[in-house]
Design an enzyme around this catalytic site. Structure first.
Site, short mmCIF file in Angstrom:
data_model
loop_
_atom_site.label_atom_id
_atom_site.label_comp_id
_atom_site.label_asym_id
_atom_site.label_seq_id
_atom_site.Cartn_x
_atom_site.Cartn_y
_atom_site.Cartn_z
CE1 TYR A 142 -3.33 -2.83 0.61
CE2 TYR A 142 -4.54 -1.01 1.59
CZ TYR A 142 -4.51 -2.29 1.08
OH TYR A 142 -5.66 -3.02 1.05
CE LYS A 190 2.51 -18.24 -2.66
NZ LYS A 190 1.64 -19.44 -2.65
CG ASP A 222 -1.34 -20.82 -1.00
OD1 ASP A 222 -0.77 -20.82 0.12
OD2 ASP A 222 -0.86 -21.39 -2.00
CG ASP A 246 -7.89 -5.20 2.20
OD1 ASP A 246 -8.82 -4.78 2.90
OD2 ASP A 246 -7.88 -5.13 0.95
CG ASP A 250 -13.46 -7.70 2.80
OD1 ASP A 250 -13.13 -6.97 3.77
OD2 ASP A 250 -14.05 -7.24 1.79
C1 IPM Z 1 -10.16 -1.75 4.63
C2 IPM Z 1 -10.45 -1.14 3.29
C3 IPM Z 1 -9.31 -0.21 2.91
C4 IPM Z 1 -8.04 -1.04 2.87
C5 IPM Z 1 -9.52 0.56 1.58
C6 IPM Z 1 -10.79 1.37 1.60
C7 IPM Z 1 -8.34 1.44 1.26
O1 IPM Z 1 -10.65 -2.13 2.33
O2 IPM Z 1 -9.99 -0.99 5.60
O3 IPM Z 1 -10.11 -2.97 4.71
O4 IPM Z 1 -7.74 -1.70 1.87
O5 IPM Z 1 -7.30 -1.02 3.86
MN MN Z 2 -10.69 -4.16 3.13
#
Ligand code: IPM
Ligand code: MN
Length: 387
Positions: A142, A190, A222, A246, A250
């Protein structure tokens, strides 16, 4: 009365709606525990671009520098995906994280009994799932330089870079947290392909030697992604670099049934940043149907880790649980065809419980001792140990 200043950055999409409910609950907790909050509202993301031509305007930088804690909604807006990088909403969030130096992002993922059937996974897989993701937040792909596209636009580059001190400090956060939980750290990398991951693995292993009472295991990313849905109860603390965290967080949202439920705390040396892990969800923005629980649970983390007010934090966590136990559901967690309440009503119900019922005597609300968010406390660098 103790007074704290909280910078509130509602941001974009559903950010303002969920943040309003989070603030309502924060005020209720203040009232109940005799703490007063001064809130300053400042723009970030597309809202910052609209008001000041900058996704992290100077006014916002100044406000977060003065604050004891920062509460954020979400950033991101359709139409700005292809804007130049300095005008993208996400650039504002990354700049904010860097400005605050919040290198450790904590994302607790706890499956709640009344919501087990909202997950597509089989109930037997979900029993006892309580994972704390510790995601490195201010390094890696990032932020790495060089980055960008060449003039013709046909070649692009990002840089994955980590240094030993960056890995050590976030690893310590993970090990400290594990000490107060089930004493297992699973570090994700990885290392079979990437030199950065080899350094990550070596460094985490060395830090692990300082914690002989905590078990350390290493998984390739993975395989970790697969284990997270096939055997999620096997995890305690999951330590990751920025991008792996990240993605895996999710994926972990599938375990609890909705991305709208998950909170986060981003911690470093100074004021912490507290935000739900979901995005701005432009498709449902302004409709009053978004789930505010991720934002409200972030308020609990703000109280616990940001302001060191564990009783107030417990009251908020318990109120979330009580309201869910009582059957309140926003659309994302309602059974198909079942009635759902809106963002505001969910916020009002939780704030109502914080004010009236919960906090000291859980029995009165029919809740067992367990709260919705694990009570892992850990040392924040340069600040005293939590009681
Ligand atoms: C998160 C979001 C952010 C990230 C985005 C919005 C930049 O997806 O906080 O998980 O990737 O960190
Ligand atoms: Mn995210």
């Amino acid at each position: 009365m103790t007074q704290y200043s909280v910078a509130v950055l509602p941001g974009d999409g559903i950010g303002p709606e969920v943040t309003a409910e989070a603030e309502r609950v924060l005020r209720a907790a203040g009232q109940r525990f005799d703490v007063s909050f001064t809130m300053s509202h400042v723009p970030i993301g597309a809202a910052g671009v609209a008001s000041a031509g900058d996704p992290l305007p100077e006014e916002t930088r100044a406000a977060v520098r003065r604050a004891n804690a920062v509460l954020l909604g979400a950033v991101g807006a359709p139409g700005l995906e292809h804007a130049p990088r300095h005008l993208k909403p996400e650039t504002g969030l990354l700049a904010l994280r860097a400005l605050l130096g919040v290198y450790a992002n904590l994302r607790p993922v706890t499956v709640l009994a009344p919501l087990v059937d909202r997950s597509p996974l089989k109930p037997d897989r979900l029993e006892g799932v309580d994972v704390l993701i510790v995601r490195e937040l201010t390094g890696g792909l990032y932020y790495g330089e060089p980055r960008g596209r060449d003039a013709a636009g046909s070649r692009a580059v990002n840089t994955l870079v980590y240094t030993v001190p960056e890995i050590e400090r976030v690893a310590r956060v993970a090990f400290d947290a594990a000490r107060r939980r089930r004493r297992l750290v699973t570090s994700v990398d990885k290392a079979n392909v990437l030199e950065v991951s080899q350094l990550w693995r070596e460094t985490v292993t060395a830090v692990g030697c300082e914690y002989p009472d905590v078990r350390l295991e290493h998984l390739y990313v993975d395989y970790a992604a697969m284990r997270l849905v096939s055997d999620p109860a096997a995890f305690d603390v999951l330590l990751t670099e920025n991008m792996f965290g990240d993605i895996l967080s999710d994926e972990a949202a599938v375990l609890v049934g909705s991305l709208g439920l998950l909170p986060s705390a981003s911690l470093g040396a100074g004021a912490g940043l507290f935000e739900p892990i979901h995005g701005s969800a432009p498709d449902i923005a302004g409709k009053g149907v978004a789930n505010p629980i991720g934002a409200i649970a972030s308020v609990a983390m703000l109280l616990r880790y940001g302001l060191r007010l564990p009783e107030a934090a417990d009251a908020v966590d318990q109120a979330i649980r009580a309201v869910l136990d009582a059957g309140a559901r926003t659309r994302d967690i309602a059974e198909p065809g079942a009635p759902a309440i809106g963002t505001r009503e969910m916020g009002e119900r939780i704030a109502g419980v914080v004010l009236k019922e919960c906090g000291m005597r859980n029995a009165e609300c029919g809740i067992e001792g367990r709260t919705s968010i694990p009570h892992s406390t850990f040392r924040i660098p340069h600040s005293p140990e939590a009681p």
